[in-house]
Design a protein around this motif. Structure first.
Motif, PDB file in Angstrom:
ATOM      1  N   ALA B  14     -43.449   5.261 -40.294  1.00  0.00           N
ATOM      2  CA  ALA B  14     -44.796   5.330 -39.751  1.00  0.00           C
ATOM      3  C   ALA B  14     -44.692   6.281 -38.582  1.00  0.00           C
ATOM      4  CB  ALA B  14     -45.253   3.965 -39.264  1.00  0.00           C
ATOM      5  N   ASP B  15     -45.817   6.810 -38.153  1.00  0.00           N
ATOM      6  CA  ASP B  15     -45.648   7.859 -37.169  1.00  0.00           C
ATOM      7  C   ASP B  15     -45.781   7.362 -35.733  1.00  0.00           C
ATOM      8  OD1 ASP B  15     -48.769   9.378 -38.119  1.00  0.00           O
ATOM      9  OD2 ASP B  15     -48.191   7.334 -37.749  1.00  0.00           O
ATOM     10  N   ILE B  16     -45.219   6.257 -35.475  1.00  0.00           N
ATOM     11  CA  ILE B  16     -45.066   5.842 -34.085  1.00  0.00           C
ATOM     12  C   ILE B  16     -43.584   5.694 -33.863  1.00  0.00           C
ATOM     13  CG2 ILE B  16     -45.549   3.477 -34.904  1.00  0.00           C
ATOM     14  CD1 ILE B  16     -46.074   4.130 -31.390  1.00  0.00           C
ATOM     15  N   THR B  17     -43.118   6.204 -32.774  1.00  0.00           N
ATOM     16  CA  THR B  17     -41.718   5.998 -32.459  1.00  0.00           C
ATOM     17  C   THR B  17     -41.632   5.578 -31.007  1.00  0.00           C
ATOM     18  OG1 THR B  17     -41.097   7.588 -34.077  1.00  0.00           O
ATOM     19  CG2 THR B  17     -39.478   7.079 -32.436  1.00  0.00           C
ATOM     20  N   LEU B  18     -40.961   4.506 -30.808  1.00  0.00           N
ATOM     21  CA  LEU B  18     -40.833   3.992 -29.456  1.00  0.00           C
ATOM     22  C   LEU B  18     -39.662   4.627 -28.757  1.00  0.00           C
ATOM     23  CD1 LEU B  18     -41.169   0.159 -29.853  1.00  0.00           C
ATOM     24  CD2 LEU B  18     -42.630   1.665 -28.524  1.00  0.00           C
ATOM     25  N   PRO B  37     -40.817  -4.602 -36.214  1.00  0.00           N
ATOM     26  CA  PRO B  37     -41.328  -5.848 -35.651  1.00  0.00           C
ATOM     27  C   PRO B  37     -42.194  -6.561 -36.690  1.00  0.00           C
ATOM     28  CG  PRO B  37     -42.505  -3.969 -34.727  1.00  0.00           C
ATOM     29  CD  PRO B  37     -41.387  -3.413 -35.556  1.00  0.00           C
ATOM     30  N   THR B  38     -42.001  -7.859 -36.815  1.00  0.00           N
ATOM     31  CA  THR B  38     -42.735  -8.567 -37.865  1.00  0.00           C
ATOM     32  C   THR B  38     -44.200  -8.747 -37.521  1.00  0.00           C
ATOM     33  OG1 THR B  38     -41.894 -10.564 -36.864  1.00  0.00           O
ATOM     34  CG2 THR B  38     -40.800  -9.839 -38.884  1.00  0.00           C
ATOM     35  N   THR B  39     -44.491  -8.795 -36.234  1.00  0.00           N
ATOM     36  CA  THR B  39     -45.888  -8.955 -35.830  1.00  0.00           C
ATOM     37  C   THR B  39     -46.175  -8.011 -34.665  1.00  0.00           C
ATOM     38  OG1 THR B  39     -45.307 -10.601 -34.185  1.00  0.00           O
ATOM     39  CG2 THR B  39     -45.915 -11.443 -36.363  1.00  0.00           C
ATOM     40  N   PRO B  40     -47.436  -7.726 -34.415  1.00  0.00           N
ATOM     41  CA  PRO B  40     -47.766  -6.935 -33.225  1.00  0.00           C
ATOM     42  C   PRO B  40     -47.288  -7.638 -31.956  1.00  0.00           C
ATOM     43  CG  PRO B  40     -49.676  -7.057 -34.680  1.00  0.00           C
ATOM     44  CD  PRO B  40     -48.625  -7.962 -35.268  1.00  0.00           C
ATOM     45  N   GLN B  41     -47.275  -8.985 -31.981  1.00  0.00           N
ATOM     46  CA  GLN B  41     -46.840  -9.718 -30.778  1.00  0.00           C
ATOM     47  C   GLN B  41     -45.377  -9.421 -30.471  1.00  0.00           C
ATOM     48  OE1 GLN B  41     -48.617 -11.044 -33.257  1.00  0.00           O
ATOM     49  NE2 GLN B  41     -50.536 -11.431 -32.171  1.00  0.00           N
ATOM     50  N   ALA B  42     -44.567  -9.281 -31.535  1.00  0.00           N
ATOM     51  CA  ALA B  42     -43.147  -8.985 -31.324  1.00  0.00           C
ATOM     52  C   ALA B  42     -42.984  -7.633 -30.641  1.00  0.00           C
ATOM     53  CB  ALA B  42     -42.407  -9.015 -32.661  1.00  0.00           C
ATOM     54  N   LEU B  43     -43.773  -6.671 -31.098  1.00  0.00           N
ATOM     55  CA  LEU B  43     -43.711  -5.342 -30.485  1.00  0.00           C
ATOM     56  C   LEU B  43     -44.247  -5.405 -29.051  1.00  0.00           C
ATOM     57  CD1 LEU B  43     -43.073  -2.370 -30.771  1.00  0.00           C
ATOM     58  CD2 LEU B  43     -45.224  -2.034 -31.958  1.00  0.00           C
ATOM     59  N   ARG B  48     -43.471  -5.223 -23.210  1.00  0.00           N
ATOM     60  CA  ARG B  48     -43.568  -5.871 -21.898  1.00  0.00           C
ATOM     61  C   ARG B  48     -42.186  -5.923 -21.229  1.00  0.00           C
ATOM     62  NH1 ARG B  48     -47.899  -8.956 -24.063  1.00  0.00           N
ATOM     63  NH2 ARG B  48     -46.442 -10.499 -24.884  1.00  0.00           N
ATOM     64  N   ALA B  49     -41.168  -6.177 -22.046  1.00  0.00           N
ATOM     65  CA  ALA B  49     -39.802  -6.191 -21.493  1.00  0.00           C
ATOM     66  C   ALA B  49     -39.459  -4.811 -20.932  1.00  0.00           C
ATOM     67  CB  ALA B  49     -38.810  -6.590 -22.579  1.00  0.00           C
ATOM     68  N   CYS B  50     -39.932  -3.775 -21.600  1.00  0.00           N
ATOM     69  CA  CYS B  50     -39.644  -2.409 -21.124  1.00  0.00           C
ATOM     70  C   CYS B  50     -40.270  -2.143 -19.760  1.00  0.00           C
ATOM     71  CB  CYS B  50     -40.219  -1.373 -22.074  1.00  0.00           C
ATOM     72  SG  CYS B  50     -39.393  -1.306 -23.640  1.00  0.00           S
ATOM     73  N   GLN B  51     -41.376  -2.829 -19.474  1.00  0.00           N
ATOM     74  CA  GLN B  51     -42.076  -2.604 -18.212  1.00  0.00           C
ATOM     75  C   GLN B  51     -41.149  -2.785 -17.021  1.00  0.00           C
ATOM     76  OE1 GLN B  51     -44.924  -1.057 -19.143  1.00  0.00           O
ATOM     77  NE2 GLN B  51     -46.126  -2.267 -17.726  1.00  0.00           N
ATOM     78  N   ALA B  52     -40.212  -3.739 -17.192  1.00  0.00           N
ATOM     79  CA  ALA B  52     -39.312  -4.049 -16.078  1.00  0.00           C
ATOM     80  C   ALA B  52     -38.215  -2.999 -15.925  1.00  0.00           C
ATOM     81  CB  ALA B  52     -38.691  -5.419 -16.300  1.00  0.00           C
ATOM     82  N   PRO B  63     -36.889   4.633 -33.999  1.00  0.00           N
ATOM     83  CA  PRO B  63     -37.923   4.758 -35.030  1.00  0.00           C
ATOM     84  C   PRO B  63     -38.477   3.378 -35.354  1.00  0.00           C
ATOM     85  CG  PRO B  63     -35.913   5.860 -35.686  1.00  0.00           C
ATOM     86  CD  PRO B  63     -35.583   5.060 -34.467  1.00  0.00           C
ATOM     87  N   THR B  64     -39.769   3.263 -35.299  1.00  0.00           N
ATOM     88  CA  THR B  64     -40.386   1.948 -35.436  1.00  0.00           C
ATOM     89  C   THR B  64     -41.281   1.931 -36.659  1.00  0.00           C
ATOM     90  OG1 THR B  64     -40.354   1.790 -33.062  1.00  0.00           O
ATOM     91  CG2 THR B  64     -41.777   0.243 -34.202  1.00  0.00           C
ATOM     92  N   SER B  65     -41.072   0.932 -37.469  1.00  0.00           N
ATOM     93  CA  SER B  65     -41.859   0.839 -38.697  1.00  0.00           C
ATOM     94  C   SER B  65     -42.890  -0.273 -38.580  1.00  0.00           C
ATOM     95  CB  SER B  65     -40.915   0.546 -39.864  1.00  0.00           C
ATOM     96  OG  SER B  65     -41.677   0.128 -40.969  1.00  0.00           O
ATOM     97  N   LEU B  66     -44.097   0.034 -38.991  1.00  0.00           N
ATOM     98  CA  LEU B  66     -45.141  -0.992 -38.996  1.00  0.00           C
ATOM     99  C   LEU B  66     -45.285  -1.579 -40.400  1.00  0.00           C
ATOM    100  CD1 LEU B  66     -47.857   0.794 -36.825  1.00  0.00           C
ATOM    101  CD2 LEU B  66     -45.783  -0.371 -36.113  1.00  0.00           C
ATOM    102  N   ALA B  67     -44.327  -1.277 -41.246  1.00  0.00           N
ATOM    103  CA  ALA B  67     -44.418  -1.703 -42.653  1.00  0.00           C
ATOM    104  C   ALA B  67     -44.623  -3.208 -42.840  1.00  0.00           C
ATOM    105  CB  ALA B  67     -43.192  -1.234 -43.416  1.00  0.00           C
ATOM    106  N   PRO B  68     -44.048  -4.074 -41.957  1.00  0.00           N
ATOM    107  CA  PRO B  68     -44.301  -5.500 -42.190  1.00  0.00           C
ATOM    108  C   PRO B  68     -45.764  -5.903 -41.980  1.00  0.00           C
ATOM    109  CG  PRO B  68     -42.406  -5.175 -40.732  1.00  0.00           C
ATOM    110  CD  PRO B  68     -43.082  -3.851 -40.874  1.00  0.00           C
ATOM    111  N   TRP B  69     -46.548  -5.063 -41.358  1.00  0.00           N
ATOM    112  CA  TRP B  69     -47.938  -5.451 -41.064  1.00  0.00           C
ATOM    113  C   TRP B  69     -48.823  -5.007 -42.222  1.00  0.00           C
ATOM    114  CZ3 TRP B  69     -48.428  -3.039 -35.469  1.00  0.00           C
ATOM    115  CH2 TRP B  69     -47.380  -3.522 -34.680  1.00  0.00           C
TER     116      TRP B  69
END
Ligand code: FAD
Lengths: 505, 426
Positions: B14-18, B37-43, B48-52, B63-69
């Motif tokens: 998918a064309d988002i990469t973290l 990530p299995t859910t948007p909440q997981a991502l 949020r963890a990155c914020q710190a 590379p991040t896949s949204l395929a499970p959604w």
């Protein structure tokens, strides 16, 4: 905010240096015209009106406003119904009326370059004979400007098939709140077909779409490339009468679910039918409680095919009568029934409050019933004439502006209607915008996080919060106020800005 | 010249990469080179963890896949609307919608995630001959959406009704932005009734000019609503897909929708225009359509309907000089041409001849034609992205886009081919 008023004389001189003496208005009698738009809920005059002629002049005015912390408000024809062009905090109104040039009509590429102050109807008159037209057709098209249509993302009767203004805005010349002048869609060279002619696609945020419908809060549009649409070869109109609103609503659902895509699909309720019939003796059949106006267009074969389907559904839903028209004169005659409804309301009360909310199409029948019940409960007359095909309701609540108690009931009824629409999965506005009229209701629809994201967008464009401040977002939702608790203080008679004088439309 | 090694570039998940900190990314990469990530909440939790984290510390692109959604949450068939996860593949979606005779009018490959279509926002191959009609661009399908922002919050905009001017249209920030400002997690889309049937034909033509002239004739003579597509494609593409031996080098691929009798009438009318018209079976035209509608071309050249003939010719001439097997096809009504083909396999810096070839094309086109070449491939593991800033070079627009990035993703968590990333440490 904006507590330090700028000195009148030196400001007038400064603005005159930019646009010329003749194009700065500052006398109260001249400013009175600009104290409200067609939503006369609120009146608030600006301190100055400037009438620039070029994007460079607009840019210099905005830079001056930034330097002096003075708010500015873009204005087209002032036909807006949600108070968007009102100078809530005073400041400078930037009138776009001198941007009235139709610069280029590129028939091959089906696009035109127009000034933001060009009147919608004038563009379509200009296009006569080209086989093309500018599709967005708000009922105000004889007066409203392309810039105003863009800023409000105006719709109209035919947007069911042809889309609203955003679907026809290709690229905008915009003066950003920092004074920069930018085209929203990139171009790579100034050669023909025309300077700044936009590419059909470019990567990146869809800035044209973001600016469209942003109510003058993200920049001032000075020119626009708009898409032109080929005129359909065949047009057919039917005026269909029903004994019950539910039959008409069910017919709308059947038409749309079965692949009929009318160019227009308009609904008139029992009150409106009665008002129009009494006023103009339209000869609607006995027992008619709802009318659908259905317009099909396209090529001959597809219109013929859809006509057959449409007639089938009219009959299935127990239509009392079907009047059909194919010639231009006959079609115009049928459309009169809808067009005369506003005049017919005038026989009951001198004014009406025109609401604008959208619901999922499948909810038409129950929501209409509730709206009628709300009218009865608040002891006000309500006529519904609306764009049924896309669920865009327009309850017209009739009233006498001199009767303060009635005005209060009108406001309460309107608010109750909004609640019903939102509860049905709908939204606050489909085409008239949020402006000052509904910004305090935004918290009914969106969460604080949703509104914070919108406030962040506003901040990216206008960190100084000077472009048409106080609109769209609820109070307290400016830059730097992200993720804060929002307030919902809907407009009431207690609002010091509220005025009850005059008709509201 | 030695033939370079090539391979077909696989579509990224998918064309988002973290872009995460090395510490956060390590455990993710240890288990799987692609984070799913299995859910948007997981991502959201991860963001949020990155914020710190200190944004200055070394980071790794994940590379991040949204395929499970992939869920279709609601289909309000009477309203022609639906709500779904953004990772839902087009085929899965259209199969579900077909139960009520509806579809999302797009002929991209069935595996294409919705997210990719929205994030790219290019005119899809079912947009017909009047791209201005409502619902043609992916951005016009969107009635509302939920977006996950870099700070881990999810915000909703729009709704599920056909018309909506309640607040700023945040969808327009995200469509076309290739994931630069946030991750679309859910979409509410407007749908269309599926035509009773679809039909397709090839109209062989000798030259590009003849093909475009024919397309223009059809565009003015024929109803727009029945025409889903009219594309000029080279034989080298049509032949393997359709199995039809073609004597002429170019074909107009025409796809129409409607009732069966209407399609038969249209195909007959075409026969009168060009006697060699070849009606295609779905087994022949569908794979061809999927190829030319795939959302990952090597380049999109955007021009105008009025100069698409010349534009296509110049591109074709330049293609003859390519050291790589590339081809192009054109969408005349939109004034767009697409370049597809194979890509050098080497990782790291791309070979010089590849660069020279693209620069040559740019040089040939730019002074003469009003067009723009965009290389949209979104996966940052490939070097082109690192070399290319896809944003237009108008300083006012660049500064506005920088402001937008600063507001919505100040620490550049989301890599996107829109923003130049040369010189950053990863
Ligand atoms: C009788 C009547 C019928 C109507 N029917 C319809 C209808 O069918 N459909 C519909 O959608 N609306 C309708 N409207 C509402 C109104 O006409 C539209 O919203 C119209 O688009 C406003 O255009 P305007 O030029 O009058 O803009 P204004 O009222 O002057 O301004 C409206 C808003 O746009 C902003 N603005 C204006 N010009 C610019 C610019 N160049 N750049 C940036 N911002 C700008 C203003 O700041 C303000 O926020 C109707 C109004 C009336 C009075």
């Amino acid at each position: 905010m904006f507590t330090k008023p700028a000195p009148i004389e030196s400001t007038t001189t400064a603005l005159a240096t930019i646009v010329g003496d003749a194009f700065v208005l500052h006398r109260p009698e001249a400013l009175a015209t600009y104290e409200c738009d067609a939503c006369v809920l609120v009146k608030s005059p600006p301190q100055w009106v400037v009438l620039p002629q070029s994007a460079q002049q607009v840019s210099r005015v905005i830079q001056w406003c930034n330097a002096n912390q003075v708010p500015y408000i873009a204005r087209g024809a002032g036909t807006g119904l949600s108070g968007g062009a009102i100078a809530k905090h005073g400041g400078v109104i930037i009138g776009l009326s001198r941007f009235n040039q139709i610069e280029t009509v590129d028939t091959h590429n089906q696009r035109a370059l127009v000034g933001a102050g060009v009147v919608n109807g004038h563009l379509n008159n200009h296009l006569a004979g080209t086989g093309l037209f500018f599709a967005p057709d708000p009922s105000s098209q004889s007066a409203s400007t392309i810039g105003g249509n863009i800023a409000e993302n105006a719709g109209g009767i035919h947007c069911l098939k042809y889309g609203v203004t955003v679907d026809h805005a290709l690229s905008l010349e915009v003066v950003l709140p920092n004074g920069n002048i930018m085209w929203t869609q990139p171009t790579s060279n100034p050669n023909p077909p025309s300077p700044h002619s936009p590419h059909p696609w470019a990567p990146g945020p869809n800035l044209t779409g973001l600016l469209t419908g942003s109510e003058g809060m993200l920049g001032v549009v000075t020119r626009a490339w708009v898409a032109l649409t080929p005129r359909p070869k065949q047009v057919w109109v039917a005026l269909v009468s029903f004994a019950h609103a539910n039959h008409a609503a069910a017919c709308v659902a059947s038409l749309m679910a079965n692949g009929v895509t009318p160019a227009a699909l308009e609904f008139m309720d029992a009150f409106t039918v009665k008002a129009v019939n009494e006023a103009f003796d339209m000869g609607f059949p006995e027992g008619c409680e709802a009318i659908l106006l259905v317009e099909l267009d396209g090529d001959t074969d597809s219109v013929a095919h859809q006509q057959t389907q449409a007639r089938h559904w009219f009959t299935q839903h127990a239509a009392l009568a079907i009047q059909e028209a194919t010639t231009e004169a006959d079609r115009t005659a049928l459309w009169q029934a809808r067009k005369k409804s506003v005049a017919a309301y005038g026989r009951y009360y001198p004014a009406f409050y025109l609401h604008d909310c959208v619901i999922p199409r499948s909810q038409l029948a129950p929501v209409l019933e509730k709206i009628v019940a709300i009218g009865n409960a608040h002891n006000v007359c309500v006529g519904n004439v609306f764009h049924a095909g896309d669920g865009n309701l327009h309850p017209n609540i009739l009233f006498d502006p001199k009767d303060a108690a009635m005005v209060e009931r009108v406001l309460q009824a309107g608010e109750a209607m909004l609640r019903v629409c939102l509860d049905a999965g709908g939204t606050l506005s489909g085409e008239h915008g949020i402006g000052l009229e509904k910004n305090e209701y935004m918290g009914w629809l969106y969460s604080p996080d949703d509104l914070a994201a919108m406030a962040q967008l506003r901040c990216a464009f206008d960190p100084n919060n000077l472009a048409n401040p106080g609109k769209v977002l609820p109070s307290g939702k400016g830059c730097g106020e992200n993720h804060t608790q929002h307030h919902t203080t809907p407009m009431t008679m207690d609002n010091p800005l509220f005025t009850q004088s005059g008709a509201w439309i | 010249m030695a033939t370079p090694t090539t391979t077909t570039l696989p579509a990224p998940p998918a064309d988002i990469t973290l872009q995460l900190s090395a510490r956060l990314a390590k455990p993710l990469l240890a288990t799987n080179p692609v984070f799913s990530p299995t859910t948007p909440q997981a991502l959201a939790g991860l963001l949020r963890a990155c914020q710190a984290e200190d944004p200055a510390q070394p980071r790794t692109a994940v590379p991040t896949s949204l395929a499970p959604w992939q869920a279709l949450h609601h289909h309000w068939a009477n309203d022609h609307t639906a709500r779904m996860d953004s990772g839902i593949p087009l085929g899965t979606l259209n199969q579900a919608l077909a139960k009520h005779g509806q579809w999302l009018p797009c002929l991209a490959p069935p595996t294409t995630p919705l997210y990719t279509l929205l994030a790219m926002d290019t005119l899809p191959l079912a947009a017909g001959l009047t791209p201005t009609l409502a619902g043609r661009y992916p951005r016009q399908w969107l009635l509302g959406m939920d977006t996950l922002y870099a700070d881990g919050t999810v915000a909703t905009s729009g709704g599920r009704v056909m018309k909506n001017v309640s607040g700023f249209d945040m969808a327009k920030l995200h469509t076309g932005s290739m994931g630069a400002y946030g991750v679309i997690t859910h979409a509410n889309l407007r749908l269309e009734s599926h035509p009773q049937s679809l039909g397709a034909a090839l109209l062989p033509v000798g030259t590009i000019a003849d093909g475009i002239a024919l397309a223009n004739r059809l565009r003015t003579q024929h109803p727009s609503e029945q025409w889903l597509a009219c594309e000029l494609v080279p034989s080298l593409l049509t032949q393997p897909h359709t199995g039809i031996g073609l004597s002429l080098p170019w074909q107009l691929l025409v796809i129409v929708g409607g009732t069966r009798p209407a399609i038969t009438t249209t195909l007959k009318a075409l026969q009168q225009q060009t006697p060699q018209v070849l009606a295609l079976t779905p087994a022949q035209w569908q794979p061809l359509a999927h190829t030319i509608a795939s959302p990952h071309p090597l380049a999109i050249v955007t021009g105008y309907p009025s100069d698409i003939a010349h534009l296509s010719q110049v591109i074709d001439d330049h293609l003859q000089t390519s050291p790589y097997p590339l081809y192009s096809h054109s969408r005349p009504a939109a004034g767009m041409a697409f370049i597809r083909g194979e890509y050098p396999t080497q990782r790291g810096p791309l070979p010089d001849d590849w660069h020279h070839w693209w620069q040559g094309l740019q040089a040939t086109l730019s002074p003469q034609y009003h067009c723009r070449i965009t290389q949209p491939h979104p996966c940052p593991r490939w070097q082109t992205v690192i070399d290319t800033c896809n944003l237009p070079n108008d300083p006012a627009m660049l500064s506005l886009c920088a402001q937008l990035k600063h507001q919505f993703d100040p620490n550049h968590r989301f890599l996107s081919p829109l923003y130049p990333i040369t010189g950053r440490a990863y």
